[in-house]
Design an enzyme around this catalytic site. Structure first.
Site, PDB file in Angstrom:
ATOM      1  N   SER A 125       0.823  -1.208   0.000  1.00 41.37           N
ATOM      2  CA  SER A 125       0.000   0.000   0.000  1.00 41.37           C
ATOM      3  C   SER A 125       0.853   1.254   0.000  1.00 41.37           C
ATOM      4  O   SER A 125       1.912   1.299   0.649  1.00 41.37           O
ATOM      5  CB  SER A 125      -0.867  -0.028   1.260  1.00 41.37           C
ATOM      6  N   TYR A 149      -2.083  -0.187  10.430  1.00 41.55           N
ATOM      7  CA  TYR A 149      -2.359  -0.814   9.128  1.00 41.55           C
ATOM      8  C   TYR A 149      -1.136  -0.700   8.219  1.00 41.55           C
ATOM      9  O   TYR A 149      -0.644  -1.696   7.664  1.00 41.55           O
ATOM     10  CB  TYR A 149      -3.582  -0.175   8.453  1.00 41.55           C
ATOM     11  N   LYS A 153       1.606  -3.618   6.680  1.00 39.35           N
ATOM     12  CA  LYS A 153       1.987  -3.859   5.273  1.00 39.35           C
ATOM     13  C   LYS A 153       3.507  -3.772   5.115  1.00 39.35           C
ATOM     14  O   LYS A 153       4.123  -4.542   4.383  1.00 39.35           O
ATOM     15  CB  LYS A 153       1.292  -2.827   4.363  1.00 39.35           C
TER      16      LYS A 153
HETATM   17  P1  NAD Z   1     -11.352  -5.904   0.774  1.00 35.31           P
HETATM   18  O1  NAD Z   1     -11.595  -5.751   2.237  1.00 35.31           O
HETATM   19  O2  NAD Z   1     -12.468  -5.580  -0.153  1.00 35.31           O
HETATM   20  O3  NAD Z   1     -10.844  -7.387   0.460  1.00 35.31           O
HETATM   21  C1  NAD Z   1     -10.104  -8.149   1.392  1.00 35.31           C
HETATM   22  C2  NAD Z   1     -10.749  -9.532   1.446  1.00 35.31           C
HETATM   23  O4  NAD Z   1     -10.019 -10.351   2.370  1.00 35.31           O
HETATM   24  C3  NAD Z   1     -12.199  -9.507   1.946  1.00 35.31           C
HETATM   25  O5  NAD Z   1     -13.002 -10.242   1.062  1.00 35.31           O
HETATM   26  C4  NAD Z   1     -12.134 -10.161   3.330  1.00 35.31           C
HETATM   27  O6  NAD Z   1     -13.324 -10.850   3.638  1.00 35.31           O
HETATM   28  C5  NAD Z   1     -10.942 -11.087   3.168  1.00 35.31           C
HETATM   29  N1  NAD Z   1     -10.254 -11.404   4.424  1.00 35.31           N
HETATM   30  C6  NAD Z   1      -9.880 -10.543   5.410  1.00 35.31           C
HETATM   31  N2  NAD Z   1      -9.261 -11.216   6.392  1.00 35.31           N
HETATM   32  C7  NAD Z   1      -9.222 -12.516   6.028  1.00 35.31           C
HETATM   33  C8  NAD Z   1      -8.702 -13.698   6.626  1.00 35.31           C
HETATM   34  N3  NAD Z   1      -8.095 -13.671   7.829  1.00 35.31           N
HETATM   35  N4  NAD Z   1      -8.856 -14.864   5.985  1.00 35.31           N
HETATM   36  C9  NAD Z   1      -9.469 -14.914   4.782  1.00 35.31           C
HETATM   37  N5  NAD Z   1      -9.984 -13.832   4.157  1.00 35.31           N
HETATM   38  C10 NAD Z   1      -9.859 -12.647   4.777  1.00 35.31           C
HETATM   39  O7  NAD Z   1     -10.065  -5.024   0.418  1.00 35.31           O
HETATM   40  P2  NAD Z   1      -9.511  -4.576  -1.002  1.00 35.31           P
HETATM   41  O8  NAD Z   1      -9.776  -3.130  -1.162  1.00 35.31           O
HETATM   42  O9  NAD Z   1      -9.937  -5.529  -2.047  1.00 35.31           O
HETATM   43  O10 NAD Z   1      -7.960  -4.713  -0.709  1.00 35.31           O
HETATM   44  C11 NAD Z   1      -7.262  -5.895  -1.038  1.00 35.31           C
HETATM   45  C12 NAD Z   1      -5.843  -5.785  -0.529  1.00 35.31           C
HETATM   46  O11 NAD Z   1      -5.225  -4.635  -1.074  1.00 35.31           O
HETATM   47  C13 NAD Z   1      -5.718  -5.638   0.993  1.00 35.31           C
HETATM   48  O12 NAD Z   1      -4.587  -6.368   1.396  1.00 35.31           O
HETATM   49  C14 NAD Z   1      -5.506  -4.166   1.181  1.00 35.31           C
HETATM   50  O13 NAD Z   1      -4.801  -3.909   2.362  1.00 35.31           O
HETATM   51  C15 NAD Z   1      -4.690  -3.818  -0.046  1.00 35.31           C
HETATM   52  N6  NAD Z   1      -4.807  -2.421  -0.477  1.00 35.31           N
HETATM   53  C16 NAD Z   1      -6.045  -1.900  -0.718  1.00 35.31           C
HETATM   54  C17 NAD Z   1      -6.157  -0.568  -1.137  1.00 35.31           C
HETATM   55  C18 NAD Z   1      -7.509   0.056  -1.345  1.00 35.31           C
HETATM   56  O14 NAD Z   1      -7.608   1.279  -1.293  1.00 35.31           O
HETATM   57  N7  NAD Z   1      -8.568  -0.698  -1.600  1.00 35.31           N
HETATM   58  C19 NAD Z   1      -5.002   0.196  -1.332  1.00 35.31           C
HETATM   59  C20 NAD Z   1      -3.754  -0.375  -1.083  1.00 35.31           C
HETATM   60  C21 NAD Z   1      -3.668  -1.699  -0.656  1.00 35.31           C
HETATM   61  C1  WQD Z   2      -9.048   9.946   0.181  1.00 33.22           C
HETATM   62  C2  WQD Z   2      -9.130  11.435   0.422  1.00 33.22           C
HETATM   63  C3  WQD Z   2      -9.462  12.034   2.730  1.00 33.22           C
HETATM   64  C4  WQD Z   2     -13.398  10.336   3.241  1.00 33.22           C
HETATM   65  C5  WQD Z   2      -6.428   4.954   2.290  1.00 33.22           C
HETATM   66  C6  WQD Z   2      -5.195   4.238   2.715  1.00 33.22           C
HETATM   67  C7  WQD Z   2      -4.409   3.832   1.504  1.00 33.22           C
HETATM   68  C8  WQD Z   2      -5.264   3.033   0.582  1.00 33.22           C
HETATM   69  C9  WQD Z   2      -6.457   3.812   0.202  1.00 33.22           C
HETATM   70  C10 WQD Z   2      -5.178   0.814   1.614  1.00 33.22           C
HETATM   71  C11 WQD Z   2      -8.369  11.876   1.671  1.00 33.22           C
HETATM   72  C12 WQD Z   2     -10.641  12.453   1.888  1.00 33.22           C
HETATM   73  C13 WQD Z   2     -12.182  10.733   2.723  1.00 33.22           C
HETATM   74  C14 WQD Z   2     -14.373  11.320   3.546  1.00 33.22           C
HETATM   75  C15 WQD Z   2     -12.857  13.023   2.752  1.00 33.22           C
HETATM   76  N1  WQD Z   2      -5.776   1.843   1.203  1.00 33.22           N
HETATM   77  N2  WQD Z   2     -11.926  12.048   2.468  1.00 33.22           N
HETATM   78  N3  WQD Z   2     -14.054  12.639   3.273  1.00 33.22           N
HETATM   79  O1  WQD Z   2      -6.940   7.806   3.217  1.00 33.22           O
HETATM   80  O2  WQD Z   2      -6.119   8.425   0.879  1.00 33.22           O
HETATM   81  O3  WQD Z   2      -6.043   6.117   1.614  1.00 33.22           O
HETATM   82  O4  WQD Z   2      -7.176   4.150   1.395  1.00 33.22           O
HETATM   83  O5  WQD Z   2      -4.030   0.536   1.599  1.00 33.22           O
HETATM   84  O6  WQD Z   2      -3.349   3.060   1.900  1.00 33.22           O
HETATM   85  O7  WQD Z   2      -4.409   5.089   3.516  1.00 33.22           O
HETATM   86  O8  WQD Z   2      -8.230   7.100   1.146  1.00 33.22           O
HETATM   87  O9  WQD Z   2     -10.538   7.264   0.335  1.00 33.22           O
HETATM   88  O10 WQD Z   2     -10.104   7.380   2.827  1.00 33.22           O
HETATM   89  O11 WQD Z   2      -9.420   9.285   1.389  1.00 33.22           O
HETATM   90  O12 WQD Z   2     -12.631  14.214   2.534  1.00 33.22           O
HETATM   91  O13 WQD Z   2     -15.457  11.031   4.049  1.00 33.22           O
HETATM   92  O14 WQD Z   2     -10.500  11.786   0.662  1.00 33.22           O
HETATM   93  O15 WQD Z   2      -9.165  13.021   3.681  1.00 33.22           O
HETATM   94  O16 WQD Z   2      -7.797  13.103   1.392  1.00 33.22           O
HETATM   95  P1  WQD Z   2      -6.800   7.465   1.792  1.00 33.22           P
HETATM   96  P2  WQD Z   2      -9.660   7.691   1.443  1.00 33.22           P
END
Ligand code: NAD
Ligand code: WQD
Length: 338
Positions: A125, A149, A153
């Protein structure tokens, strides 16, 4: 490579990745415990792809269950999405986050090791960069994670690095996603968080269908062009394409490689509200509120490494992301529940 295990395959990015894997001929095995997703997502994946996958309801930390999956299928590679991912929640529940994200990863690695599986793509992430000193952020920039979190990672990346050093036939790629948004263009798959959304796009989509009143824009006094925070939003399908390319390059070398998946384009919260309003055909209401604790002003990727190494780059712009997110929300106002 034929058979791929996708952990967390029912989640937002995982489900879109499963469609792509099935469409590209991979046998796709999913392990998910549905703590943040529902089996409906996998039904829809199979409907879009026109092919079945094999799904297991299991927790990654359950070694016995995981070993059973590896015993039943000739798994060539793993894409490891399963994790808890809400930054704010991780401040309240740090032990839960370390338990699921770290113990889930080590349990998976143990099962892989026991069954001779040596290839893994890991979901990292942009949050590990923390409060960026400069943008765009390149992979060699210092990691300064600011919450449990992000630290989980970062630690997983170190676990993979140490494992690769000890076991030289292991090949691991950590993909640091920036802010994935959007949905599958079919309108069948999208982002369906449980409870009130933390992330800005799912929140705005619920405003758009009248389930929430208005967005609170967290902070209007950042040192950015319009005072609101800037992020690098990337279409989930571009993230998915990055995974397939990564998988295809797992054999290139051993050890851990780390790559950003972003667009290199920054968008402020107000620009995002405008783009989503345009996609929905109506002004989405918002109010400027206090900054959210832990937020940083600007995060933008330098996506150059993935392009130089693999020729991957994001192809979809903000308008595509917004239109696809809105199509899904319009067709599924209550998410998968309906
Ligand atoms: P998500 O929560 O939609 O998907 C994660 C899935 O993992 C879910 O279906 C959940 O039920 C499953 N899960 C959680 N814990 C588990 C466990 N112990 N055993 C089996 N299944 C489990 O999240 P996402 O947005 O699809 O993100 C996927 C990955 O990408 C995550 O590792 C997240 O940290 C990473 N990531 C997401 C974002 C984002 O903004 N969506 C950004 C950067 C990194
Ligand atoms: C985006 C922007 C908020 C909600 C996180 C993790 C990142 C990745 C994506 C997992 C920010 C603003 C948000 C609201 C707002 N996930 N905001 N009102 O925080 O950039 O990133 O999710 O790895 O690692 O840190 O994403 O969508 O929460 O926010 O103004 O109700 O929107 O302040 O600037 P973020 P977000």
């Amino acid at each position: 490579m034929r058979t791929v295990l996708v952990t967390g395959g029912a989640g937002f990015i995982g489900s879109h990745t499963c469609v792509d894997l099935l469409e590209h001929g991979y046998e796709t095995i999913v392990v998910d415990n549905y703590t943040n997703s529902s089996p409906t997502a996998l039904d829809r994946v199979q409907k879009i792809a026109g092919r079945p996958l094999v799904g297991y309801v299991a927790d990654l930390r359950d070694r016995h269950a995981m070993d059973g999956v590896f015993e039943r299928h000739p798994i060539d590679a793993v894409i490891h999405f399963a994790a808890k991912k809400a930054v704010g929640e991780s401040m309240r529940l740090p032990i839960d986050y370390y338990d699921v994200n770290l113990a889930g990863t080590t349990s998976l690695l143990r099962s892989m090791q026991a069954h001779g599986v040596r290839k893994i793509v890991f979901s990292s992430s942009c949050s590990i960069y923390g409060d960026a000193v400069r943008v765009p952020l390149a992979e060699e920039d210092e990691a300064r994670p600011t919450n449990p979190y992000a630290r989980s990672k970062w630690i997983c990346e170190q676990i993979l690095r140490d494992a690769c050093e000890r076991y030289p036939d292991l090949s691991a790629i950590a993909l640091r996603y920036f802010n994935p948004i959007g949905a599958h263009p079919s309108g069948l798959l999208g982002e369906v968080p449980t409870g009130v959304p933390n992330n800005v796009v799912p929140y705005l989509m619920q405003v758009a269908v009248g389930r929430l009143e208005r967005l609170s824009v967290f902070g209007g006094d950042y040192a950015t062009a319009d005072g609101t925070a800037v992020r690098d939003y990337i279409h989930v399908l571009d993230v998915v394409a990055g995974h397939r390319v990564a998988m295809e390059h797992l054999d290139d070398e051993r050890g851990l490689r780390v790559l950003n998946l972003g667009t290199g384009v920054g968008t402020s919260v107000l620009q995002l509200v405008n783009a989503l309003s345009e996609a929905c055909g109506r002004e989405l209401p918002y109010v400027v509120a206090d900054r959210r604790p832990g937020d940083v002003p600007t995060l933008i990727a330098d996506p150059g490494r993935a392009e130089r190494l693999w020729g991957w780059r994001a192809t979809r712009g903000l308008a595509d992301m917004c239109h696809d997110a809105w199509r899904f929300q319009r067709l599924n106002p209550a998410g998968y529940a309906a």
